[in-house]
Design an enzyme around this catalytic site. Sequence first.
Site, PDB file in Angstrom:
ATOM      1  N   ILE A  98      -0.892  -1.930   7.516  1.00  0.00           N
ATOM      2  CA  ILE A  98      -1.981  -1.784   8.500  1.00  0.00           C
ATOM      3  C   ILE A  98      -3.269  -1.672   7.707  1.00  0.00           C
ATOM      4  O   ILE A  98      -3.505  -0.679   7.010  1.00  0.00           O
ATOM      5  CB  ILE A  98      -1.823  -0.522   9.387  1.00  0.00           C
ATOM      6  N   ASP A  99      -4.101  -2.681   7.789  1.00  0.00           N
ATOM      7  CA  ASP A  99      -5.419  -2.583   7.162  1.00  0.00           C
ATOM      8  C   ASP A  99      -6.393  -2.223   8.278  1.00  0.00           C
ATOM      9  O   ASP A  99      -6.601  -2.995   9.210  1.00  0.00           O
ATOM     10  CB  ASP A  99      -5.821  -3.894   6.484  1.00  0.00           C
ATOM     11  N   GLU A 120       0.811  -1.222   0.000  1.00  0.00           N
ATOM     12  CA  GLU A 120       0.000   0.000   0.000  1.00  0.00           C
ATOM     13  C   GLU A 120       0.841   1.268   0.000  1.00  0.00           C
ATOM     14  O   GLU A 120       0.572   2.193  -0.752  1.00  0.00           O
ATOM     15  CB  GLU A 120      -0.937   0.015   1.220  1.00  0.00           C
ATOM     16  N   ASP A 173      -5.764  -4.682   0.319  1.00  0.00           N
ATOM     17  CA  ASP A 173      -6.787  -4.809   1.365  1.00  0.00           C
ATOM     18  C   ASP A 173      -7.411  -6.204   1.355  1.00  0.00           C
ATOM     19  O   ASP A 173      -7.906  -6.665   2.375  1.00  0.00           O
ATOM     20  CB  ASP A 173      -7.929  -3.803   1.152  1.00  0.00           C
ATOM     21  N   ASP A 189      -0.621  -5.234   2.971  1.00  0.00           N
ATOM     22  CA  ASP A 189      -1.116  -4.004   3.593  1.00  0.00           C
ATOM     23  C   ASP A 189      -0.528  -3.974   5.008  1.00  0.00           C
ATOM     24  O   ASP A 189      -0.871  -4.810   5.855  1.00  0.00           O
ATOM     25  CB  ASP A 189      -2.647  -4.003   3.656  1.00  0.00           C
ATOM     26  N   THR A 208      -6.318   1.478   9.022  1.00  0.00           N
ATOM     27  CA  THR A 208      -5.520   2.594   9.561  1.00  0.00           C
ATOM     28  C   THR A 208      -6.399   3.581  10.333  1.00  0.00           C
ATOM     29  O   THR A 208      -5.981   4.130  11.360  1.00  0.00           O
ATOM     30  CB  THR A 208      -4.760   3.312   8.415  1.00  0.00           C
TER      31      THR A 208
HETATM   32  C1  LIP Z   1      -9.092   0.503   4.367  1.00  0.00           C
HETATM   33  C2  LIP Z   1      -9.952  -0.713   4.465  1.00  0.00           C
HETATM   34  C3  LIP Z   1     -11.351  -0.283   4.879  1.00  0.00           C
HETATM   35  C4  LIP Z   1     -11.889   0.279   3.626  1.00  0.00           C
HETATM   36  C5  LIP Z   1     -11.071   1.449   3.122  1.00  0.00           C
HETATM   37  C6  LIP Z   1      -9.578   1.209   3.139  1.00  0.00           C
HETATM   38  P1  LIP Z   1      -6.500   0.927   4.950  1.00  0.00           P
HETATM   39  O1  LIP Z   1      -7.722   0.136   4.229  1.00  0.00           O
HETATM   40  O2  LIP Z   1      -9.590  -1.841   4.901  1.00  0.00           O
HETATM   41  O3  LIP Z   1     -12.153  -1.372   5.250  1.00  0.00           O
HETATM   42  O4  LIP Z   1     -13.216   0.658   3.800  1.00  0.00           O
HETATM   43  O5  LIP Z   1     -11.504   1.727   1.813  1.00  0.00           O
HETATM   44  O6  LIP Z   1      -9.137   0.567   1.978  1.00  0.00           O
HETATM   45  O7  LIP Z   1      -6.432   2.250   4.275  1.00  0.00           O
HETATM   46  O8  LIP Z   1      -6.817   1.034   6.394  1.00  0.00           O
HETATM   47  O9  LIP Z   1      -5.337   0.083   4.645  1.00  0.00           O
END
Ligand code: LIP
Length: 278
Positions: A97-98, A75, A224, A95, A100
């Site tokens: 941190i998914d 990412e 993601d 990713d 964030t």
């Molecule tokens: C996020 C996701 C979240 C989604 C956002 C974004 P990040 O990823 O996991 O569920 O709604 O669109 O992609 O930015 O925390 O890695």
Amino acid sequence: MSVQVSSQQLQEFLDFAVEVAKKAGEMIKDGFSKKKNVETKQSNADLVTETDQAVEKWVIGYINERYPSHKFIGEETTDGDVPCDFTDDLTWIVDPIDGTTNFVHSIPEVSYSMGLTANKEVIVGVVYIPVLDLMYTSMKGHGSYCNGRKLAVSSVEDLKQSIVIHEGGSSRVPAVVDTKMKNIHSIVNHSHGIRAYGSAAINFCRVADGQGEAYVEYGIHCWDFAAGMLIAEEAGAYVMDPDGGPCDLMKRRVLVACGEKVARELSAILTHLDMGRD
Ligand code: LIP
């Protein structure tokens, strides 16, 4: 020429991904309890912290040391204006941190997500939620597990008896937000209710574990959902493009459900958004 992976290599790659996830998890847990330095990316709601960047930097170095010939898509190092270099080669999709936004707001649903593709197919998936110490793992053809417990999707067969997970996402383009609101209205009227956990990877794991029947999102990225998608599929889930075609990892949208019937019923009540490609 297509890449061949033996079952011994598959296990080795999974063990490596778990090892990386544990170390990344320590960094995430450490950052979770500290004051965060937050910056924005594409919109005011698209966040990044120094922990996202530090984890990804460390992971790239660690993969390069162990598997110098493998490719990497992550990412924080992907340039949004350039298409991802997605080939048949062995490619780690990460990713750091998914979730964030959850991380920034000290909500524990924060995950590290790491998938490995060969011939453009996900063959290993690991999602780790360090604050809750939940490790979800999967290898193609070998089921999926949470802390060693085998996962299975819900046996519900009708959308009207389903919980549907749906995220608002980070786009603040008015037409996108409006369509998502319309979809939320439609889902609420055709199901038991709607949930959003704030991490796509965790949403997939919830469906894999029978905690909710379906999940649909427009606007997510390959990092993601690469790992989560395999974990859900290996637990028996049906994954497709929201409009009913085959799922495309680079297409920035996905629908997963405990079975094909629920998936198609959900698809039929949605207004589909084209969010471009990674
Ligand atoms: C996020 C996701 C979240 C989604 C956002 C974004 P990040 O990823 O996991 O569920 O709604 O669109 O992609 O930015 O925390 O890695």
